[in-house]
Design an enzyme around this catalytic site. Structure first.
Site, PDB file in Angstrom:
ATOM      1  N   TYR A  27       0.824  -1.207   0.000  1.00  0.00           N
ATOM      2  CA  TYR A  27       0.000   0.000   0.000  1.00  0.00           C
ATOM      3  C   TYR A  27       0.865   1.267   0.000  1.00  0.00           C
ATOM      4  CZ  TYR A  27      -2.868   3.791   1.803  1.00  0.00           C
ATOM      5  OH  TYR A  27      -3.460   5.017   1.968  1.00  0.00           O
ATOM      6  N   VAL A  29      -2.820  13.352  -1.924  1.00  0.00           N
ATOM      7  CA  VAL A  29      -2.169  14.441  -1.196  1.00  0.00           C
ATOM      8  C   VAL A  29      -0.854  14.905  -1.836  1.00  0.00           C
ATOM      9  CG1 VAL A  29      -3.252  13.983   1.043  1.00  0.00           C
ATOM     10  CG2 VAL A  29      -1.079  12.867   0.463  1.00  0.00           C
TER      11      VAL A  29
HETATM   12  N1  GLN Z   1      -0.115   7.594   1.770  1.00  0.00           N
HETATM   13  C1  GLN Z   1      -1.163   8.383   2.314  1.00  0.00           C
HETATM   14  C2  GLN Z   1      -1.738   7.732   3.549  1.00  0.00           C
HETATM   15  O1  GLN Z   1      -1.896   6.544   3.559  1.00  0.00           O
HETATM   16  C3  GLN Z   1      -2.238   8.596   1.286  1.00  0.00           C
HETATM   17  C4  GLN Z   1      -2.917   9.803   1.632  1.00  0.00           C
HETATM   18  C5  GLN Z   1      -3.723  10.444   0.544  1.00  0.00           C
HETATM   19  O2  GLN Z   1      -3.316  10.716  -0.583  1.00  0.00           O
HETATM   20  N2  GLN Z   1      -4.885  10.839   0.971  1.00  0.00           N
HETATM   21  O3  GLN Z   1      -2.057   8.403   4.508  1.00  0.00           O
END
Ligand code: GLN
Length: 343
Positions: A205, A275
């Site tokens: 992930y 994000v």
């Molecule tokens: N890698 C980020 C997380 O798991 C993904 C966050 C996102 O883009 N909202 O918190």
């Protein structure tokens, strides 16, 4: 021997320069580049390095014409945008019934990292919140962790039509600081929603979130979904056509975090944001839009990206449920004044 690839890209660029749609995108860029609202994500130091002025817009039609303005070569991490596409791969691996038994498709109205499971079924609410995305990553098949990651990368490469890399420092930081995601994974293990290989799945992930893309890639990925799952340039199939509607549906209902309802009301184009500052937006049967600007609003969506999609939707009547005549007709704006190049 003539280099057909180069000639084709020359033809593409000549077409693009001559198109009024390109001028329209340039105007959008000029209109929203001065907008300095929002903040760059800083939950890990690597993301805080993004420059607030970065801004790119790329639109790719299902016919393979592409139009871009601004920083469309700038790489950034795909982050949550990956969730929609990995969901498609899980559906291919297991089919709808099984995937649905582990991850629901209900919007939460809560932030993407909320620690909440459906009280009756113990399923995470949807594949676009972190919990659902982790349960989705858990489902990705493969002989080993390397093989599972390779299958995910291969899948993204079918969408983008080019080789992709992972930003290793971002991956390692996500892994080092990801205890909230880890907690969610263990909660889901408690309810039998994920398998025991928790750390391997979390790595997968975090790696899928750390894939480096640019605005052009996001335009191409969205155009591939808009084109029924076939990349409009390479003509390669990226996803079984039967699952395209599933992916696009969850994008529409859950793709913009807890702004999804308002997004659907105001923009009405299935989209997914991350994000890192990207948004990928699918106009079914017509085109894909990729935007990149790392300044985020309080919900984690790109401020300039939202504005661009709002304008495109309004000006060209791209809202899925729009029945009124739009100010501009997309096909006319793209087709008219095209220069035909003979060779
Ligand atoms: N890698 C980020 C997380 O798991 C993904 C966050 C996102 O883009 N909202 O918190």
């Amino acid at each position: 021997m003539a280099d057909t690839g180069n000639l084709q890209s020359l033809a593409h660029s000549i077409t693009a320069v001559a198109s009024p749609f390109r001028s329209y995108l340039n105007e959008l860029y000029d209109k929203y580049h001065p907008l300095n609202q929002g903040a760059v994500a800083d939950y890990i130091p690597e993301l805080a390095l993004a420059k607030p002025e970065w801004f790119g817009i790329c639109a790719v039609t299902v016919g393979g014409q592409s139009f871009e303005v601004g920083d469309c070569d700038q790489l950034f991490t795909i982050q949550s945008i990956s969730k929609a596409f990995v969901y498609g791969l899980a559906l291919e691996d297991h089919g709808r019934a099984y995937v649905n038994s582990k991850v629901s498709v209900e919007p939460t109205g809560e932030a993407f990292n909320s620690i909440a499971l459906d009280e009756n079924t113990n399923r995470p609410y949807n594949p676009m919140v972190n919990a659902g995305a982790i349960a989705t990553a858990d489902m990705i098949k493969g002989k080993s962790s390397t093989d599972r990651l390779k299958r995910i990368l291969d899948m993204f490469q079918r969408y983008t039509g080019r080789e992709l890399d992972i930003n290793v420092p971002v991956f390692l930081s996500e892994k080092a600081t990801g205890n909230r995601n880890r907690a969610m994974a263990y909660l889901m293990l408690n309810f039998g929603m994920v398998s025991e290989r928790i750390e391997e799945t979390l790595d997968l992930y975090f790696q899928q979130c750390s894939i480096l893309v640019n605005a052009r890639d996001l335009g191409m990925m969205a155009a591939t979904l808009a084109n029924g799952g076939v990349n409009p340039i390479t003509k390669e199939r990226a996803i079984d056509e039967h699952y395209v509607q599933d992916v696009i549906s969850v994008m529409l209902t859950c793709g913009m975090y807890d702004y999804s309802g308002e997004w659907t009301y105001r923009v009405g184009i299935p989209a997914k944001s991350g994000v890192g500052g990207g948004i990928t937006a699918v106009v079914p049967g017509k085109m894909g839009i990729g935007t990149f600007s790392p300044l985020l609003d309080a919900k984690g969506n790109s401020v300039r990206g939202i504005k661009v999609c709002e304008d495109l939707s309004k000006d060209f009547g791209l809202h899925l449920f729009n029945v009124a005549k739009a100010e501009r007709n997309l096909e006319d704006w793209i087709e008219s004044n095209n220069v035909t190049v003979d060779w």
